[in-house]
Every structure is written in structure tokens, then in C-alpha cells.
Design a protein around this motif. Structure first.
Motif, short mmCIF file in Angstrom:
data_model
loop_
_atom_site.label_atom_id
_atom_site.label_comp_id
_atom_site.label_asym_id
_atom_site.label_seq_id
_atom_site.Cartn_x
_atom_site.Cartn_y
_atom_site.Cartn_z
N MET A 308 0.82 -1.20 0.00
CA MET A 308 0.00 0.00 0.00
C MET A 308 0.86 1.26 0.00
O MET A 308 2.10 1.18 0.12
CB MET A 308 -0.90 0.00 1.24
N LYS A 309 0.22 2.39 -0.16
CA LYS A 309 0.90 3.67 -0.03
C LYS A 309 0.70 4.16 1.40
O LYS A 309 -0.43 4.45 1.81
CB LYS A 309 0.34 4.67 -1.03
N GLY A 310 1.78 4.20 2.16
CA GLY A 310 1.70 4.57 3.55
C GLY A 310 1.58 3.35 4.45
O GLY A 310 1.86 2.22 4.03
N LYS A 311 1.15 3.57 5.68
CA LYS A 311 1.00 2.51 6.66
C LYS A 311 -0.47 2.41 7.08
O LYS A 311 -1.23 3.36 6.90
CB LYS A 311 1.87 2.80 7.88
N PRO A 312 -0.89 1.27 7.65
CA PRO A 312 -2.29 1.12 8.06
C PRO A 312 -2.78 2.25 8.95
O PRO A 312 -3.92 2.70 8.83
CB PRO A 312 -2.30 -0.22 8.80
#
Length: 496
Positions: A308-312
Motif C-alpha cells: 500500500m501507499k503509507g501505513k495502516p
């Protein structure tokens, strides 16, 4: 006015919306074919409704704007007037788009037309033909088999043409003498790529010309196929060529490159593809063994893995945020990898998975898809089934599944077909009533799942479909819904 403008910042958009002019937003993505089709309609509408602003937002590149408008799938349209959002539209529905634009932007800048009235679209002559053709194909795209309208003889003929060469082009004219600029451009690209291809001049056979639109569910020409699979039209071929991905596609499918001495289309001995390595990755992907091994280990780091782009806890795009939310709603433990932190992984995984965008969800090492697919799977209950089959979550019984489906949306319709393409008159009438009332609703096609179809009859003690539910409670079938609609009771009953 009269043209489409790309939005570069949220401030620019906020300034436009605060003004007195109606604004229509198109959230799109460069990798989404439906976005590209709808962009044609959007551009024509901008010409026909010059008293409104038509703005495009590249959803993944403008995450702040996408999040502000809760965009989780593309194409997605937002209609603004007097500084407020007054309507939205999700998905590729040209006729609905034209009608909603007409409502927010006022009458089109043209005289009355009988043809327009018969189509039911308040749009001008420049958009009319585009809407007609794309609306027809968009409707067919929701059916199980768009080619089902073709007779068996024609279907067999088209299949034989598609499979007659590893690369096959349906075009206007011939490679030596193209009859349109788009066909000429694709021919030039294939020659630059150095591959052999077969072709068919659709101007010489109207049955093939019209039949291929249904067979491939693609409304325009040229159409480029590789090993029997549609790649797309000229815009996709150009984009793949310019990015270098077309060469990767051909290499992955074992398409031989013809030497400069050979003519394109002449016979040549194919190069044998390199045998696969572990994880299904072959040298023909162009990935180094070290990178392929690294990607494989990342994919299998956890039974459920999201790139993904970024973190959860801090997603950097709305699409990634949506997938995280879905997994959290399903109460699934998962690991993630931020593709923005490692460009080698970001670019390499596109090749490894043959999936061009992010996020990418994997379950037990198998690619499930991106946000659109994951969202649809959750709505239909298929995601829960896959998770259960893979041993990620306990397998639910039929009753639990029905309860989860019924409660998946405040207003939930179990119908034959989809809202865009109902498969029975009763379902069509209920959809029409809900849409006329402006009621948002979820739906489930009971023709797609026999367990749900039969189970729901017993669960609800209601023997027919459609069935409409509100907050988990059965409202009734078509007769009851239509009676409530005619009496003016439906909207209030579904908003208590």
C-alpha cells in the motif's frame, strides 16, 4: 468554461466550488479503462454545458482531495452547486452522468431534439452518439457474458480470428494502408516493438465490426489482442508502449521479437520462454533473481499481506485506506509494506504481479486485486468466503452469511441482476423507485449465488425476489415497495 481542467491542488478546487458556478468533478485513474471511457463523455458534456466547471482529479495523485470526498473507487463523480455537494455517481454509467449534469448545470446549450428525448438524456449533439454507444456497452459489461447476444456461428468466427495470431489487431484499413489515425498509431507501435501480428479490416465486414464490440465488450477500434486476451485500444497501446510495459507484456507471453531484416507479419521461429523459477516468476519478466526472491518473501511474510501507499495507521491514498478499513471490518490480522518507501519494490511488484497499481492485496501468496475488487468482494460476501477457504477466518454458516449480507448496507436489495443491468422487470421497477427517491442502497445479485438465493427464501420466509431490507429488517418485495413509493411513504420509511 466549455472544457475540462485538471485540478492541481485542494485550494484550487475549494476556490472553484465556493463560486457561483456549478462544478462537476471526475475522479479518475490512468490505469482504469472505465475512467478513460467516461472521460470521453465528460469532455463532450463540458462542451454541451458551458455554464459549469468540469474538473478532473487524478484520485491516487491527489489523496487529500480523494479522502475529502470519500472516494474509494473510480470512476467517481461529484456534483456541486452553491458551494455544496448535491449529488454523486459511482461507476461508468454515461446516461446517468449526462442526466445528473443536466440537473446541476441547467439546460444544455441547444435546441430541443426528438432523438435526445427518446434517449432520455438531456445532453447536446456532441455527446449524443458517445453516450448512446458507451451506455450500450456499459450496460452489457455488467452481464455475465457480453457476447451472449451473438449467435454461435459468429462467436466461433470471432474467436478464430482472435486466436489466429499471437498478436492480432482489429483495425480500420490494413497495416500497409490504415484508414484512421488511431489504427495507424497502433501499427507503428507494433512495428517499433518488432513483433509479428495479424490484422483484420473491420471496414470490410460489418458483422465482424459490430460483433467484436460485443465479443470484447470494447466499443471502439482499433482493438489489440495478445494470446487471445484484449489489451485495449490505441490509448492503452500508446501508454503501454511509452512506459515500456508493452514490451514486458509481449516478453511475458513468449512473443518473439522480429529482427530488423524481417517484415512484420512474416513467419519467424518463436523464441522459447525461459522455464519458471519458484513463485511463478520467470526470467522473461526482466526481474533479477534477487529481486524476485525478495518480492516472494515479502508476499509470503504474512497470510494476509497488503502492499500500500503509507501505513495502516497513516495511509497515503484513499484506495489504500479503503482496503485497510475493509480488512479491519473483517477482523483480519494482516501485515503491510509501504511501497513509497522502496521504489525497487514498488516498480518490481508491478511486473511480478502483472498488476499496475496500488494497493495490492495477497492472501496466502495469491494476488486478490486492488481496492475496487476487494470492495466488490466484500459487498458480495466473496471476500469472507475466500478468507474462510484459505483458513484465515472460521468458515461461516449460511445463516451467518445471510445476516452479514443483509446488514452490509442500511438499505439492502436482493435482486436479479445489478442496479445497472436488472435481469427481471420486478427488480428493475424497485431499483427505479429507489433511485427516483434518491435513496442510496446496496445490492446483491441472487442469480450469482444459489446458496444465497435459496437460503434467503427460508431465512426471510419470503418466497420471491426482489427483497428489500432496511437496517436488517425485511420491508418486502416489489409490490410493497412500489405501493410505498406511490403513496410517498418509501423515503420516510427508509430514513427513520
Amino acid at each position: 468554461m466549455g472544457s475540462v481542467k485538471d485540478v492541481q491542488s485542494k485550494k484550487e478546487l475549494d476556490d472553484a466550488i465556493r463560486g457561483p458556478t456549478p462544478v462537476v468533478l471526475h475522479f479518475w485513474a490512468s490505469w482504469c479503462e472505465a475512467s478513460k471511457q467516461m472521460d470521453q463523455v465528460f469532455a463532450h458534456l463540458a462542451t454541451d454545458f458551458p455554464h459549469a466547471f468540469f474538473l478532473r482529479v487524478e484520485a491516487e495523485e491527489q489523496p487529500e482531495i480523494s479522502e475529502a470526498y470519500a472516494v474509494s473507487a473510480v470512476p467517481y463523480f461529484v456534483f456541486c452547486k452553491d458551494g455544496k455537494t448535491v449529488d454523486t455517481l459511482e461507476g461508468a454509467n454515461p446516461s446517468s452522468l449526462a442526466n445528473k449534469v443536466a440537473k446541476v448545470a441547467g439546460p444544455a446549450n441547444l435546441a430541443e431534439s426528438a432523438a435526445l428525448a427518446s434517449l432520455g438524456v438531456a445532453a447536446g449533439p456532441t455527446v449524443l452518439e458517445t453516450v448512446k454507444e458507451l451506455a450500450k456497452d456499459n450496460g452489457s459489461s455488467h452481464r455475465e457474458s457480453p457476447s451472449s447476444d451473438l449467435n454461435d456461428k459468429l462467436k466461433l468466427h470471432l474467436q478464430q480470428l482472435v486466436n489466429s495470431h499471437p498478436i492480432f489487431l482489429f483495425m480500420k484499413g490494413s497495416p500497409e494502408e490504415p484508414k484512421c489515425g488511431f489504427s495507424r498509431k497502433v501499427v507503428e507501435i507494433l512495428k517499433e516493438e518488432g513483433v509479428q501480428f495479424g490484422s483484420f479490416d473491420i471496414l470490410t465486414d460489418n458483422e465482424v465490426r459490430e460483433g467484436m464490440k460485443k465479443f470484447s465488450n470494447w466499443p471502439t477500434y482499433p482493438q489489440l489482442f495478445c494470446k487471445g486476451e484484449l489489451l485495449g485500444g490505441s490509448d492503452i497501446a500508446i501508454a503501454l508502449h511509452e512506459s515500456g510495459e508493452l514490451k514486458d507484456v509481449f516478453r511475458d507471453h513468449g512473443i518473439p521479437v522480429v529482427s530488423s531484416e524481417n517484415k512484420v507479419g512474416a513467419s519467424a521461429k518463436p523464441e522459447l520462454p525461459v522455464s519458471g523459477k519458484s513463485g511463478g516468476v520467470s526470467d522473461s519478466t526482466g526481474l533479477s533473481a534477487a529481486l524476485a526472491s525478495h518480492l516472494e518473501s515479502l508476499i509470503n511474510l504474512c497470510p494476509v499481506m497488503v502492499f500500500m501507499k503509507g501505513k495502516p495507521e497513516e495511509p497515503k491514498c484513499g484506495f489504500s485506506r479503503k482496503v485497510v478499513e475493509i480488512l479491519q471490518q473483517e477482523k483480519v490480522a494482516f501485515e503491510s509494506f509501504d511501497v513509497l518507501s522502496d521504489d525497487e519494490v514498488r516498480q518490481g511488484l508491478k511486473v511480478y504481479s502483472n498488476w499496475s497499481s496500488y494497493p495490492q492485496l495477497y492472501i496466502k501468496g495469491e494476488l486478490i486485486g486492488g481496492s475496487d475488487i476487494v470492495l466488490e468482494m466484500q459487498k458480495s460476501g466473496e471476500l469472507k468466503n475466500v478468507l474462510a477457504e484459505k483458513g484465515i477466518v472460521p468458515k461461516e454458516n449460511c445463516e451467518d452469511r445471510l445476516k452479514n449480507l443483509i446488514s452490509s448496507s442500511a438499505v439492502m436489495l436482493f435482486m436479479k441482476g445489478t442496479p445497472d443491468a436488472p435481469r427481471c422487470g420486478y427488480s428493475s421497477k424497485v431499483v427505479d423507485a429507489l433511485q427516483k427517491e434518491g435513496i442510496s442502497f446496496g445490492s446483491f445479485d441472487i442469480l450469482s449465488d444459489e446458496e444465497v438465493r435459496q437460503g434467503l427464501k427460508t431465512f426471510s420466509n419470503w418466497p420471491t425476489f426482489p427483497q428489500l431490507y432496511y437496517k436488517g429488517e425485511l420491508i418486502g418485495g416489489s409490490d410493497i415497495v412500489l405501493e410505498m413509493h406511490n403513496n410517498g411513504e418509501l423515503k420516510s420509511a427508509l430514513s427513520e
